[in-house]
Write a protein that holds these residues in place. Structure first.
Motif, PDB file in Angstrom:
ATOM      1  N   VAL A  97      -1.272  -1.796   2.653  1.00  0.00           N
ATOM      2  CA  VAL A  97      -1.452  -0.346   2.701  1.00  0.00           C
ATOM      3  C   VAL A  97      -0.925   0.252   1.395  1.00  0.00           C
ATOM      4  O   VAL A  97       0.233   0.019   1.019  1.00  0.00           O
ATOM      5  CB  VAL A  97      -0.722   0.261   3.919  1.00  0.00           C
ATOM      6  N   MET A  98      -1.820   0.971   0.694  1.00  0.00           N
ATOM      7  CA  MET A  98      -1.467   1.596  -0.597  1.00  0.00           C
ATOM      8  C   MET A  98      -2.008   3.028  -0.623  1.00  0.00           C
ATOM      9  O   MET A  98      -2.737   3.418   0.278  1.00  0.00           O
ATOM     10  CB  MET A  98      -2.075   0.760  -1.742  1.00  0.00           C
ATOM     11  N   LEU A 112      -5.048   9.834   6.844  1.00  0.00           N
ATOM     12  CA  LEU A 112      -3.854   9.490   6.042  1.00  0.00           C
ATOM     13  C   LEU A 112      -4.197   9.507   4.552  1.00  0.00           C
ATOM     14  O   LEU A 112      -5.359   9.420   4.163  1.00  0.00           O
ATOM     15  CB  LEU A 112      -3.348   8.090   6.421  1.00  0.00           C
ATOM     16  N   ASP A 113      -3.138   9.585   3.700  1.00  0.00           N
ATOM     17  CA  ASP A 113      -3.391   9.519   2.254  1.00  0.00           C
ATOM     18  C   ASP A 113      -3.241   8.082   1.734  1.00  0.00           C
ATOM     19  O   ASP A 113      -3.132   7.833   0.541  1.00  0.00           O
ATOM     20  CB  ASP A 113      -2.475  10.485   1.494  1.00  0.00           C
ATOM     21  N   THR A 114      -3.242   7.137   2.675  1.00  0.00           N
ATOM     22  CA  THR A 114      -3.146   5.715   2.310  1.00  0.00           C
ATOM     23  C   THR A 114      -4.370   4.984   2.852  1.00  0.00           C
ATOM     24  O   THR A 114      -5.059   5.487   3.732  1.00  0.00           O
ATOM     25  CB  THR A 114      -1.890   5.080   2.930  1.00  0.00           C
ATOM     26  N   ILE A 115      -4.592   3.768   2.315  1.00  0.00           N
ATOM     27  CA  ILE A 115      -5.691   2.938   2.827  1.00  0.00           C
ATOM     28  C   ILE A 115      -5.228   1.477   2.871  1.00  0.00           C
ATOM     29  O   ILE A 115      -4.553   1.018   1.948  1.00  0.00           O
ATOM     30  CB  ILE A 115      -6.976   3.110   1.963  1.00  0.00           C
ATOM     31  N   GLY A 116      -5.549   0.787   3.958  1.00  0.00           N
ATOM     32  CA  GLY A 116      -5.264  -0.646   4.065  1.00  0.00           C
ATOM     33  C   GLY A 116      -6.385  -1.418   3.385  1.00  0.00           C
ATOM     34  O   GLY A 116      -7.558  -1.120   3.598  1.00  0.00           O
ATOM     35  N   VAL A 117      -6.016  -2.397   2.554  1.00  0.00           N
ATOM     36  CA  VAL A 117      -7.020  -3.157   1.802  1.00  0.00           C
ATOM     37  C   VAL A 117      -6.840  -4.648   2.074  1.00  0.00           C
ATOM     38  O   VAL A 117      -5.721  -5.164   2.032  1.00  0.00           O
ATOM     39  CB  VAL A 117      -6.887  -2.909   0.283  1.00  0.00           C
ATOM     40  N   ARG A 118      -7.975  -5.313   2.309  1.00  0.00           N
ATOM     41  CA  ARG A 118      -7.905  -6.751   2.572  1.00  0.00           C
ATOM     42  C   ARG A 118      -9.107  -7.444   1.963  1.00  0.00           C
ATOM     43  O   ARG A 118     -10.208  -6.904   1.946  1.00  0.00           O
ATOM     44  CB  ARG A 118      -7.824  -6.931   4.088  1.00  0.00           C
ATOM     45  N   MET A 119      -8.878  -8.654   1.444  1.00  0.00           N
ATOM     46  CA  MET A 119      -9.959  -9.497   0.916  1.00  0.00           C
ATOM     47  C   MET A 119     -10.058 -10.723   1.831  1.00  0.00           C
ATOM     48  O   MET A 119      -9.175 -11.581   1.812  1.00  0.00           O
ATOM     49  CB  MET A 119      -9.638  -9.936  -0.521  1.00  0.00           C
TER      50      MET A 119
END
Ligand code: TXA
Ligand code: MG
Length: 318
Positions: A97-98, A112-119
């Protein structure tokens, strides 16, 4: 009620990607569980995801990328500890989460002002995302509240007629969702236990910690407040050696099968990883068999056992 649509089954990632490019949503395989994908920059497509799943709109979605270049499209900056975790665990079962860029719509992040990122670790998943040409938001491809799907057949069971296409791949290798780690603070904080363990994270970021009071997770990981992973049957946690109460139509899953009675269905797992791999499919099999009670043997809460016990405990809370 959503209108019924024809759901195309395909094993060709480029065929599935064409649906995303037309603003449709697609079930696709990953190494954790199957996801339900939409173009992250299409609010219209993301709305379809919430509708198809019956998912509450304040529950943020995870962005799935095929390359590190796509991460830069999503976040304002990558904190130092996030860089270390990316180098060590991407591609793989880890979501970071960034802070999100303004271009990422709020509907994707649940406001939210964040987003979870995954590869994703599964190569077929990355081929599919790359063919789409944009990062994809994807929750697990189940109806909200039911166990996450670990096979394409489980996606068909939940979402056939509600989504345009399902990309058929192998059964999910891990069987539990990714570990979600908040990277917006001074040290990494685990919001949801998953495929990457605390021990593995600490090996590269020693100050990684678990969220102390899960109630704090309310604003930080809104998904944690919803009913999750639960079969229709009642789930009971039993310790190894303890004899579960006799019940009607009882099922059993665990590492050491109690020999005192018969179970329908029953599944003895080789180890914790095998148990994690089998759990959600077993829940679905129990519902299909009409089991009323499912006994889940407790395991030690170390390594992958933390994520496994988290899912079993949530299912038992029903
Ligand atoms: O393995 C996985 O993560 C699967 C596959 C498809 O990639 N996806 C998945 O998505 O499990 P979902 O939507 O079922 O769960 C996402 C979890 C929720 O608990 C949500 O609250 C949390 O991640 N989450 C997502 N974005 C977040 C954010 N910006 N801040 C805090 N928590 C977030
Ligand atoms: Mg889910």
């Amino acid at each position: 009620m959503t209108e019924l649509v024809d759901t195309l089954l395909t094993s060709e990632p480029h065929v599935a990607a064409a649906f995303i490019q037309r603003g449709e949503i697609v079930g696709f395989p990953t190494e954790t569980v199957y996801g339900l994908a939409a173009d992250i920059f299409s609010q219209e497509a993301i709305r379809k995801v919430f509708l198809a799943k019956g998912r509450p709109a304040d529950n943020p979605l995870i962005a799935h990328v095929a390359s590190s270049g796509q991460i830069d499209q999503l976040v304002t900056d990558i904190p130092v500890h996030a860089k270390v975790l990316i180098d060590s665990f991407f591609p793989g079962p880890l979501t970071l989460v960034m802070r999100k860029r303004a271009e990422v719509p709020l509907i994707a992040s649940g406001g939210l002002d964040t987003i979870g990122v995954r590869m994703p670790g599964l190569a077929l998943a990355r081929t599919f995302i790359a063919a789409c040409g944009v990062p994809l938001v994807a929750p697990s491809a189940n109806l909200s509240g039911s166990p996450s799907p670990t096979t394409w057949q489980a996606v068909v069971a939940d979402l056939s007629g509600r989504i345009a296409c399902i990309l058929q791949g192998p059964p999910a290798q891990i069987g539990l969702e990714s570990t979600v780690v908040d990277c917006t603070g001074d040290e990494p904080v685990i919001l949801r236990a998953g495929g990457v363990t605390l021990e593995q994270l600490r090996a590269v970021c020693p100050d990684t910690r678990r969220l102390e009071h899960p109630a704090d997770a309310r604003p930080r990981s809104p998904g944690l407040k919803y009913r999750h992973y639960a079969p229709r049957a009642k789930v009971m946690i039993v310790s190894h050696g303890a004899e579960p109460e006799p019940g009607v139509a009882s099922a059993w899953i665990g590492l050491h099968r109690p020999a005192s009675r018969t179970w329908h269905p029953e599944q003895q797992c080789a180890d914790v990883a095998d148990y994690a791999h089998e759990l959600f499919g077993f829940f679905r099999a129990c519902d299909a068999a009409g089991a009323q009670v499912i006994c889940c043997e407790a395991v030690a809460e170390t390594g992958l056992g933390v994520a496994l016990m988290d899912r079993i405990t949530r299912a038992a809370r029903g």
